[in-house]
Motif scaffolding. Structure first.
Motif, PDB file in Angstrom:
ATOM      1  N   ARG A   7       0.853  -1.197   0.000  1.00  0.00           N
ATOM      2  CA  ARG A   7       0.000   0.000   0.000  1.00  0.00           C
ATOM      3  C   ARG A   7       0.884   1.240   0.000  1.00  0.00           C
ATOM      4  O   ARG A   7       1.837   1.344   0.788  1.00  0.00           O
ATOM      5  CB  ARG A   7      -0.912  -0.020   1.233  1.00  0.00           C
ATOM      6  CG  ARG A   7      -1.722   1.231   1.448  1.00  0.00           C
ATOM      7  CD  ARG A   7      -2.907   1.280   0.506  1.00  0.00           C
ATOM      8  NE  ARG A   7      -3.891   2.225   0.998  1.00  0.00           N
ATOM      9  CZ  ARG A   7      -4.185   3.366   0.353  1.00  0.00           C
ATOM     10  NH1 ARG A   7      -3.591   3.675  -0.765  1.00  0.00           N
ATOM     11  NH2 ARG A   7      -5.100   4.163   0.861  1.00  0.00           N
ATOM     12  N   ALA A   8       0.581   2.180  -0.870  1.00  0.00           N
ATOM     13  CA  ALA A   8       1.371   3.409  -0.976  1.00  0.00           C
ATOM     14  C   ALA A   8       1.484   4.088   0.380  1.00  0.00           C
ATOM     15  O   ALA A   8       0.488   4.281   1.079  1.00  0.00           O
ATOM     16  CB  ALA A   8       0.733   4.350  -1.988  1.00  0.00           C
ATOM     17  N   GLY A   9       2.694   4.418   0.774  1.00  0.00           N
ATOM     18  CA  GLY A   9       2.940   5.136   2.007  1.00  0.00           C
ATOM     19  C   GLY A   9       3.030   4.272   3.249  1.00  0.00           C
ATOM     20  O   GLY A   9       3.394   4.750   4.313  1.00  0.00           O
ATOM     21  N   LEU A  35       2.126  -7.526  -1.447  1.00  0.00           N
ATOM     22  CA  LEU A  35       2.240  -7.865  -0.027  1.00  0.00           C
ATOM     23  C   LEU A  35       1.382  -6.893   0.775  1.00  0.00           C
ATOM     24  O   LEU A  35       1.268  -5.722   0.409  1.00  0.00           O
ATOM     25  CB  LEU A  35       3.696  -7.780   0.420  1.00  0.00           C
ATOM     26  CG  LEU A  35       4.666  -8.659  -0.364  1.00  0.00           C
ATOM     27  CD1 LEU A  35       6.091  -8.444   0.147  1.00  0.00           C
ATOM     28  CD2 LEU A  35       4.281 -10.114  -0.281  1.00  0.00           C
ATOM     29  N   ALA A  36       0.800  -7.389   1.859  1.00  0.00           N
ATOM     30  CA  ALA A  36      -0.100  -6.538   2.641  1.00  0.00           C
ATOM     31  C   ALA A  36       0.079  -6.757   4.127  1.00  0.00           C
ATOM     32  O   ALA A  36       0.264  -7.877   4.584  1.00  0.00           O
ATOM     33  CB  ALA A  36      -1.551  -6.826   2.267  1.00  0.00           C
ATOM     34  N   CYS A  37      -0.014  -5.652   4.875  1.00  0.00           N
ATOM     35  CA  CYS A  37      -0.106  -5.747   6.337  1.00  0.00           C
ATOM     36  C   CYS A  37      -1.570  -6.034   6.670  1.00  0.00           C
ATOM     37  O   CYS A  37      -2.449  -5.949   5.796  1.00  0.00           O
ATOM     38  CB  CYS A  37       0.365  -4.449   6.990  1.00  0.00           C
ATOM     39  SG  CYS A  37      -0.700  -3.017   6.696  1.00  0.00           S
ATOM     40  N   GLY A  38      -1.855  -6.360   7.902  1.00  0.00           N
ATOM     41  CA  GLY A  38      -3.223  -6.661   8.311  1.00  0.00           C
ATOM     42  C   GLY A  38      -4.193  -5.523   8.071  1.00  0.00           C
ATOM     43  O   GLY A  38      -5.353  -5.738   7.743  1.00  0.00           O
ATOM     44  N   GLU A  39      -3.710  -4.298   8.238  1.00  0.00           N
ATOM     45  CA  GLU A  39      -4.581  -3.128   8.071  1.00  0.00           C
ATOM     46  C   GLU A  39      -4.990  -2.895   6.621  1.00  0.00           C
ATOM     47  O   GLU A  39      -6.093  -2.419   6.351  1.00  0.00           O
ATOM     48  CB  GLU A  39      -3.891  -1.876   8.605  1.00  0.00           C
ATOM     49  CG  GLU A  39      -4.741  -0.634   8.511  1.00  0.00           C
ATOM     50  CD  GLU A  39      -4.052   0.604   9.070  1.00  0.00           C
ATOM     51  OE1 GLU A  39      -4.483   1.710   8.712  1.00  0.00           O
ATOM     52  OE2 GLU A  39      -3.107   0.460   9.861  1.00  0.00           O
ATOM     53  N   HIS A  40      -4.128  -3.215   5.659  1.00  0.00           N
ATOM     54  CA  HIS A  40      -4.390  -2.872   4.263  1.00  0.00           C
ATOM     55  C   HIS A  40      -4.769  -4.052   3.368  1.00  0.00           C
ATOM     56  O   HIS A  40      -5.025  -3.856   2.170  1.00  0.00           O
ATOM     57  CB  HIS A  40      -3.180  -2.137   3.675  1.00  0.00           C
ATOM     58  CG  HIS A  40      -2.958  -0.815   4.305  1.00  0.00           C
ATOM     59  ND1 HIS A  40      -1.808  -0.503   4.998  1.00  0.00           N
ATOM     60  CD2 HIS A  40      -3.769   0.271   4.395  1.00  0.00           C
ATOM     61  CE1 HIS A  40      -1.914   0.736   5.464  1.00  0.00           C
ATOM     62  NE2 HIS A  40      -3.096   1.217   5.121  1.00  0.00           N
ATOM     63  N   ALA A  41      -4.817  -5.253   3.899  1.00  0.00           N
ATOM     64  CA  ALA A  41      -5.135  -6.428   3.074  1.00  0.00           C
ATOM     65  C   ALA A  41      -6.505  -6.279   2.398  1.00  0.00           C
ATOM     66  O   ALA A  41      -6.625  -6.523   1.188  1.00  0.00           O
ATOM     67  CB  ALA A  41      -5.076  -7.698   3.905  1.00  0.00           C
ATOM     68  N   ASP A  42      -7.513  -5.895   3.146  1.00  0.00           N
ATOM     69  CA  ASP A  42      -8.850  -5.746   2.560  1.00  0.00           C
ATOM     70  C   ASP A  42      -8.876  -4.642   1.506  1.00  0.00           C
ATOM     71  O   ASP A  42      -9.492  -4.797   0.451  1.00  0.00           O
ATOM     72  CB  ASP A  42      -9.895  -5.455   3.635  1.00  0.00           C
ATOM     73  CG  ASP A  42     -10.184  -6.660   4.514  1.00  0.00           C
ATOM     74  OD1 ASP A  42      -9.902  -7.800   4.092  1.00  0.00           O
ATOM     75  OD2 ASP A  42     -10.694  -6.450   5.628  1.00  0.00           O
TER      76      ASP A  42
END
Length: 63
Positions: A7-9, A35-42
């Motif tokens: 996710r950008a930023g 790749l995604a952290c838990g906050e940005h996966a959705d």
């Protein structure tokens, strides 16, 4: 080695794969991975799904 969220930023550690392809330009066996952290996966999943791309989320990352 840590992997950063796509996710950008965002610089958080990624914990999931967002696997997708653009069927207009990619063969059925071609996969792209964000790749995604838990906050940005959705958010990342929904962004791709809104474009009618086949998309799945996989937990965990390779060591």
């Amino acid at each position: 080695m840590t992997h950063e969220c796509s996710r950008a930023g965002c610089r958080r550690e990624a914990t999931q794969h967002i696997v997708w392809r653009n069927p207009r330009i990619h063969a059925a066996d071609r996969e792209k991975i964000w790749l995604a952290c838990g906050e940005h996966a959705d958010f990342l999943h929904d962004y791709l799904a809104a474009r009618d791309f086949p998309v799945t989320t996989r937990e965990g990352l390779p060591a």
